[in-house]
Design an enzyme around this catalytic site. Structure first.
Site, PDB file in Angstrom:
ATOM      1  N   GLU A 127       6.525   5.356 -15.329  1.00  0.00           N
ATOM      2  CA  GLU A 127       7.217   5.106 -14.067  1.00  0.00           C
ATOM      3  C   GLU A 127       7.591   3.639 -14.111  1.00  0.00           C
ATOM      4  OE1 GLU A 127       8.386   3.956 -11.022  1.00  0.00           O
ATOM      5  OE2 GLU A 127       6.437   4.105 -10.029  1.00  0.00           O
ATOM      6  N   CYS A 166       9.622  -0.850  -6.939  1.00  0.00           N
ATOM      7  CA  CYS A 166      10.560  -0.230  -7.885  1.00  0.00           C
ATOM      8  C   CYS A 166      11.631   0.556  -7.139  1.00  0.00           C
ATOM      9  CB  CYS A 166       9.805   0.655  -8.872  1.00  0.00           C
ATOM     10  SG  CYS A 166       8.764   1.877  -8.087  1.00  0.00           S
TER      11      CYS A 166
HETATM   12  O1  LIG Z   1       6.967   0.235  -6.998  1.00  0.00           O
HETATM   13  C1  LIG Z   1       7.120   1.441  -6.990  1.00  0.00           C
HETATM   14  C2  LIG Z   1       6.423   2.452  -6.093  1.00  0.00           C
HETATM   15  C3  LIG Z   1       6.743   2.298  -4.670  1.00  0.00           C
HETATM   16  C4  LIG Z   1       6.184   3.402  -3.817  1.00  0.00           C
HETATM   17  O2  LIG Z   1       5.597   4.351  -4.328  1.00  0.00           O
HETATM   18  O3  LIG Z   1       6.349   3.362  -2.603  1.00  0.00           O
END
Ligand SMILES: O=CCCC(=O)O
Length: 468
Positions: free
Chosen positions: A228, A262
């Site tokens: 991820e 992300c």
């Molecule tokens: O940074 C990535 C994940 C953000 C989230 O799951 O809310």
């Protein structure tokens, strides 16, 4: 990087931690392997009881865990407390669903008995980032533990107290000693752990570079890996959108977690007829956001997690401006102690500018103008990433075209892209592969074993566990 709590607000080193010696690491790996042998035999009911207790701890102690996160990585305190409570939702999701999701799947094959049985793999190494130091770990651990795997956590070196707290949560909740262990190791030791035959699979949430390194190491060892990685998520606004709502959401989508998520929207692609008005309102709203101490409830945007992130972000902004991008707001580090960077707005970057094609991990938004829907999709797809996309239009045909045409793992229509235990989470292209959360998440780290029984009796041997 040393394993230490260094305040992003003051720059002061608050605590340092020793890395594991070779012997200590060996003991932990052996403990994981030994624990797995007995843990895989535990019932779903036992696992669910422990996981429910973990959820309670995350909720009851949200204030303490929230302060810990804010101290170590700088997110505003209210968001940090909410993260602890949100982590409890992932635990509860799998408490109630794991057994059903991992039940044998029958298949009709010419009258034979056939089915898929889902069995745990063993110790899974999770390499996790600092930006959501609880949520990212729990969303791996909850399905993995409920499926009968055991977890080994290599957390980011700037959130060691969070790593210790997470191990404590699972132990206090009742999971057997060794079911979830935190490893204080240098990045240089990670390959050794991936190669270790006792470790059966790897999951990484991190940068594209880390994804390449971990994916290559897992590939060499022929081990399952979920990646991820980053995103440069588009936020597309078409003329039929509710502009007020779109602007408000756009600002929140960009500044969430001090801009370090992300799935934060990073590129705002707006249809020409409304682009000027969107730009005016967006810049106005970004200006009102309060930058400051993340422990202060008035703060909207806290410091970036490390000085390195601040330097990297500012270099991308400077390079983009040098390449011809318009600078509409911000654009300079705040100076003084702490890693503070103001909300910044860039517009119309040329394709060679970092703001056009790279991920900008901080409170910097990039505005782009689209001639029409097809141009908006072309711009959305013009980066190597494909994580999430938020699209704003009331027109059903446009919605259909955007859902089909955008290269991303997730598309949210008239809403902020947000993770949720009930929805699969993950990306395509350089944003990685595999899925976390929901039904797909729990099936990543299991052996989906195909069974076909050709016999007169045809009855399958009963599973030792309801779900296996
Ligand atoms: O940074 C990535 C994940 C953000 C989230 O799951 O809310």
């Amino acid at each position: 990087m040393a394993i230490a709590t260094i305040s992003p607000t003051t720059g002061k080193t608050l605590r340092t931690f020793n890395v594991l010696s070779s012997e200590e690491l060996e003991r932990k790996l052996q403990k994981a392997a030994d624990t797995f042998r007995s843990y895989r035999e535990t019932s779903f009911a036992d696992r669910a009881r422990w996981m429910r207790r973990a959820a309670e701890i995350l909720e009851v102690e949200a204030e303490r865990f929230g302060r810990m996160m804010t101290e170590e990585m700088g997110k505003p305190l209210e968001a940090a407390k909410a993260e602890s409570s949100k982590s409890a939702t992932a635990c509860r999701y799998y408490v109630t669903r794991a057994e059903k999701l991992l039940r044998d799947t029958p298949i009709d094959v010419d009258g034979d008995t056939a089915f898929v049985r889902y069995q745990p793999l063993g110790p899974v190494l999770a390499i996790m980032p600092w930006n959501f130091p609880f949520w990212q770990v729990v969303r791996f651990a909850a399905p993995a533990l409920m499926a009968g795997n055991v977890g080994l956590l290599k957390h980011a070196s700037n959130v060691p107290q969070c790593a210790i707290a997470l191990e404590e949560i699972f132990r206090t909740a009742g999971f057997p000693e060794g079911a979830f262990q935190s490893l204080f190791i240098e990045t240089s030791e990670v390959n050794r752990v991936i190669e270790d035959p006792r470790v059966k699979a790897v999951t990484l949430t991190g940068s594209e570079g880390a994804g390449r390194a971990v994916g290559a190491a897992a590939g060499r060892a022929i081990k399952k890996v979920v990646l991820e990685l980053g995103g440069s998520d588009p936020f597309i606004v078409m003329p039929s959108a509710d502009l007020d709502k779109a602007v408000h959401t756009a600002v929140s989508a960009r500044l969430i977690n001090n801009g370090q998520s992300c799935i934060a929207a990073k590129r705002f692609i707006v249809a020409e007829p409304i682009a000027q008005e969107f730009e005016r309102r967006f810049v106005e709203r970004m200006k009102t956001m309060v930058v400051g101490d993340p422990m202060d409830p008035k703060t909207d945007v806290g410091p970036l997690a490390t000085p390195g992130i601040l330097e990297g972000l500012h270099a991308q902004v400077e390079e983009s401006v040098k390449a011809g991008t318009r600078l509409l707001l911000g654009g300079k580090p705040q100076g003084g102690p702490g890693n503070f960077y103001p909300p910044t707005v860039l517009a119309d970057p040329p394709p060679k500018a970092p703001a056009f094609h790279d991920e900008l991990f901080g409170p910097v938004a990039t505005l782009l103008r689209a001639r029409d829907l097809e141009h908006a999709i072309e711009l959305a797809n013009a980066t190597p990433f494909g994580l999430g996309a938020s699209v704003w239009t009331q027109d059903a045909n446009e919605q259909r075209r955007l859902i089909d045409g955008i290269e991303a793992g997730m598309v949210f229509v008239n809403a902020l892209v947000a993770s949720d235990a009930r929805l699969p989470f993950g990306g395509v292209k350089h944003s990685g592969h595999g899925r976390e959360l929901a039904d797909l998440g729990i099936r990543e780290f299991v052996n989906a074993k195909t069974v076909r029984i050709t016999s007169a009796s045809g009855a399958p041997p009963p599973s030792k566990h309801a779900g296996e």
